[in-house]
Design a protein around this motif. Structure first.
Motif, PDB file in Angstrom:
ATOM      1  N   MET A   3       0.824  -1.198   0.000  1.00 41.32           N
ATOM      2  CA  MET A   3       0.000   0.000   0.000  1.00 41.32           C
ATOM      3  C   MET A   3       0.866   1.259   0.000  1.00 41.32           C
ATOM      4  SD  MET A   3      -2.881   1.173  -0.240  1.00 41.32           S
ATOM      5  CE  MET A   3      -4.455   1.539   0.411  1.00 41.32           C
ATOM      6  N   LYS A   4       2.018   1.204   0.698  1.00 41.10           N
ATOM      7  CA  LYS A   4       2.887   2.375   0.742  1.00 41.10           C
ATOM      8  C   LYS A   4       3.390   2.714  -0.663  1.00 41.10           C
ATOM      9  CE  LYS A   4       6.976   4.346   2.855  1.00 41.10           C
ATOM     10  NZ  LYS A   4       8.141   4.141   3.707  1.00 41.10           N
ATOM     11  N   LEU A   5       3.738   1.683  -1.443  1.00 44.18           N
ATOM     12  CA  LEU A   5       4.187   1.914  -2.819  1.00 44.18           C
ATOM     13  C   LEU A   5       3.101   2.614  -3.618  1.00 44.18           C
ATOM     14  CD1 LEU A   5       5.984   1.676  -5.317  1.00 44.18           C
ATOM     15  CD2 LEU A   5       5.163  -0.686  -5.566  1.00 44.18           C
ATOM     16  N   PHE A   6       1.872   2.172  -3.478  1.00 40.03           N
ATOM     17  CA  PHE A   6       0.766   2.768  -4.228  1.00 40.03           C
ATOM     18  C   PHE A   6       0.604   4.243  -3.864  1.00 40.03           C
ATOM     19  CE2 PHE A   6      -3.701   3.745  -5.063  1.00 40.03           C
ATOM     20  CZ  PHE A   6      -3.768   3.394  -6.400  1.00 40.03           C
ATOM     21  N   LEU A   7       0.667   4.562  -2.579  1.00 38.82           N
ATOM     22  CA  LEU A   7       0.520   5.966  -2.148  1.00 38.82           C
ATOM     23  C   LEU A   7       1.677   6.829  -2.650  1.00 38.82           C
ATOM     24  CD1 LEU A   7      -0.812   5.445   1.475  1.00 38.82           C
ATOM     25  CD2 LEU A   7      -2.109   6.088  -0.564  1.00 38.82           C
ATOM     26  N   LEU A   8       2.893   6.286  -2.601  1.00 40.46           N
ATOM     27  CA  LEU A   8       4.038   7.022  -3.141  1.00 40.46           C
ATOM     28  C   LEU A   8       3.895   7.229  -4.642  1.00 40.46           C
ATOM     29  CD1 LEU A   8       6.950   5.314  -1.173  1.00 40.46           C
ATOM     30  CD2 LEU A   8       6.143   7.675  -0.918  1.00 40.46           C
ATOM     31  N   ALA A   9       3.409   6.199  -5.338  1.00 47.17           N
ATOM     32  CA  ALA A   9       3.217   6.302  -6.791  1.00 47.17           C
ATOM     33  C   ALA A   9       2.143   7.329  -7.128  1.00 47.17           C
ATOM     34  CB  ALA A   9       2.858   4.937  -7.376  1.00 47.17           C
ATOM     35  N   VAL A  10       1.103   7.408  -6.318  1.00 51.31           N
ATOM     36  CA  VAL A  10       0.058   8.419  -6.529  1.00 51.31           C
ATOM     37  C   VAL A  10       0.657   9.814  -6.386  1.00 51.31           C
ATOM     38  CG1 VAL A  10      -2.039   9.438  -5.539  1.00 51.31           C
ATOM     39  CG2 VAL A  10      -1.919   6.976  -5.934  1.00 51.31           C
ATOM     40  N   LEU A  11       1.413  10.030  -5.322  1.00 55.94           N
ATOM     41  CA  LEU A  11       2.038  11.342  -5.111  1.00 55.94           C
ATOM     42  C   LEU A  11       2.994  11.681  -6.256  1.00 55.94           C
ATOM     43  CD1 LEU A  11       2.580  13.867  -3.461  1.00 55.94           C
ATOM     44  CD2 LEU A  11       4.236  12.538  -2.111  1.00 55.94           C
ATOM     45  N   GLN A  12       3.809  10.723  -6.662  1.00 55.86           N
ATOM     46  CA  GLN A  12       4.756  10.952  -7.758  1.00 55.86           C
ATOM     47  C   GLN A  12       4.014  11.265  -9.058  1.00 55.86           C
ATOM     48  OE1 GLN A  12       5.840   8.864 -10.550  1.00 55.86           O
ATOM     49  NE2 GLN A  12       7.760   9.910 -10.943  1.00 55.86           N
ATOM     50  N   SER A  13       2.916  10.567  -9.296  1.00 54.49           N
ATOM     51  CA  SER A  13       2.126  10.788 -10.508  1.00 54.49           C
ATOM     52  C   SER A  13       1.432  12.139 -10.492  1.00 54.49           C
ATOM     53  CB  SER A  13       1.100   9.665 -10.679  1.00 54.49           C
ATOM     54  OG  SER A  13       1.758   8.440 -10.887  1.00 54.49           O
ATOM     55  N   VAL A  14       0.960  12.559  -9.327  1.00 52.51           N
ATOM     56  CA  VAL A  14       0.347  13.890  -9.200  1.00 52.51           C
ATOM     57  C   VAL A  14       1.385  14.962  -9.523  1.00 52.51           C
ATOM     58  CG1 VAL A  14      -0.568  15.558  -7.527  1.00 52.51           C
ATOM     59  CG2 VAL A  14      -1.486  13.240  -7.608  1.00 52.51           C
ATOM     60  N   LEU A  15       2.596  14.788  -8.999  1.00 51.19           N
ATOM     61  CA  LEU A  15       3.661  15.759  -9.274  1.00 51.19           C
ATOM     62  C   LEU A  15       4.020  15.781 -10.761  1.00 51.19           C
ATOM     63  CD1 LEU A  15       5.897  15.082  -6.155  1.00 51.19           C
ATOM     64  CD2 LEU A  15       4.690  17.220  -6.675  1.00 51.19           C
ATOM     65  N   LEU A  16       4.086  14.607 -11.382  1.00 49.66           N
ATOM     66  CA  LEU A  16       4.376  14.553 -12.828  1.00 49.66           C
ATOM     67  C   LEU A  16       3.284  15.252 -13.640  1.00 49.66           C
ATOM     68  CD1 LEU A  16       5.719  10.976 -13.681  1.00 49.66           C
ATOM     69  CD2 LEU A  16       6.888  13.155 -13.962  1.00 49.66           C
ATOM     70  N   ALA A  17       2.037  14.935 -13.333  1.00 46.05           N
ATOM     71  CA  ALA A  17       0.930  15.550 -14.061  1.00 46.05           C
ATOM     72  C   ALA A  17       0.897  17.062 -13.813  1.00 46.05           C
ATOM     73  CB  ALA A  17      -0.391  14.907 -13.652  1.00 46.05           C
ATOM     74  N   ALA A  18       1.155  17.465 -12.582  1.00 44.83           N
ATOM     75  CA  ALA A  18       1.170  18.902 -12.264  1.00 44.83           C
ATOM     76  C   ALA A  18       2.239  19.625 -13.071  1.00 44.83           C
ATOM     77  CB  ALA A  18       1.404  19.114 -10.774  1.00 44.83           C
ATOM     78  N   SER A  19       3.395  18.989 -13.241  1.00 50.78           N
ATOM     79  CA  SER A  19       4.455  19.643 -14.016  1.00 50.78           C
ATOM     80  C   SER A  19       4.022  19.840 -15.468  1.00 50.78           C
ATOM     81  CB  SER A  19       5.770  18.865 -13.928  1.00 50.78           C
ATOM     82  OG  SER A  19       5.675  17.618 -14.568  1.00 50.78           O
ATOM     83  N   GLN A  20       3.294  18.875 -16.018  1.00 49.16           N
ATOM     84  CA  GLN A  20       2.836  19.012 -17.398  1.00 49.16           C
ATOM     85  C   GLN A  20       1.736  20.070 -17.529  1.00 49.16           C
ATOM     86  OE1 GLN A  20       4.500  17.551 -19.918  1.00 49.16           O
ATOM     87  NE2 GLN A  20       5.815  16.900 -18.244  1.00 49.16           N
ATOM     88  N   VAL A  21       0.860  20.129 -16.541  1.00 43.32           N
ATOM     89  CA  VAL A  21      -0.192  21.156 -16.535  1.00 43.32           C
ATOM     90  C   VAL A  21       0.438  22.545 -16.444  1.00 43.32           C
ATOM     91  CG1 VAL A  21      -2.095  22.117 -15.177  1.00 43.32           C
ATOM     92  CG2 VAL A  21      -1.995  19.655 -15.624  1.00 43.32           C
ATOM     93  N   LEU A  22       1.394  22.695 -15.534  1.00 41.31           N
ATOM     94  CA  LEU A  22       2.077  23.986 -15.384  1.00 41.31           C
ATOM     95  C   LEU A  22       2.834  24.375 -16.646  1.00 41.31           C
ATOM     96  CD1 LEU A  22       3.260  23.447 -11.735  1.00 41.31           C
ATOM     97  CD2 LEU A  22       1.728  25.284 -12.512  1.00 41.31           C
TER      98      LEU A  22
END
Length: 117
Positions: A1-20
């Motif tokens: 579960m920890k991996l999934f939560l870290l992956a969610v955070l990492q993916s949010v940051l990646l998507a945010a960088s593309q949006v910005l």
């Protein structure tokens, strides 16, 4: 579960960088190989935040691949597509087709299967 939560955070940051990045480029004049264009880009707050977000995502990715099996970690990067599509809908007010929603559900299902093993 920890991996999934870290992956969610990492993916949010990646998507945010593309949006910005899209926001930064949208606010600029038409691309040109001029000093004025590059000055405007480099002094743009959204462009700066793109770099910060991408750097944070990269640092988190280094942690993830150091501590988890690559065969589990790498497929979870596809969560960034989910957040990217949600950003297209909420930030850019784009229309999302039914086929895209089905694809999103398939990605989420695959990520859940990988993280649950």
């Amino acid at each position: 579960m920890k991996l999934f939560l870290l992956a969610v955070l990492q993916s949010v940051l990646l998507a945010a960088s593309q949006v910005l990045l899209k926001i930064a480029l949208r606010d600029l004049p038409t691309f040109a190989w001029t000093w004025d264009y590059w000055r405007q880009l480099l002094l743009s707050l959204p462009f700066f935040l793109t770099g910060v977000s991408f750097a944070a995502a990269s640092l988190l990715w280094l942690y993830i691949i150091r501590h988890y099996p690559f065969s589990m970690a790498y497929p979870l990067v596809s969560l960034s597509y989910v957040f990217g599509m949600l950003a297209a809908l909420w930030v850019f007010h784009e229309t999302v087709s039914a086929a895209s929603w089905i694809g999103l559900l398939l990605i989420l299902s695959g990520c859940w299967l990988i993280a649950a093993r």
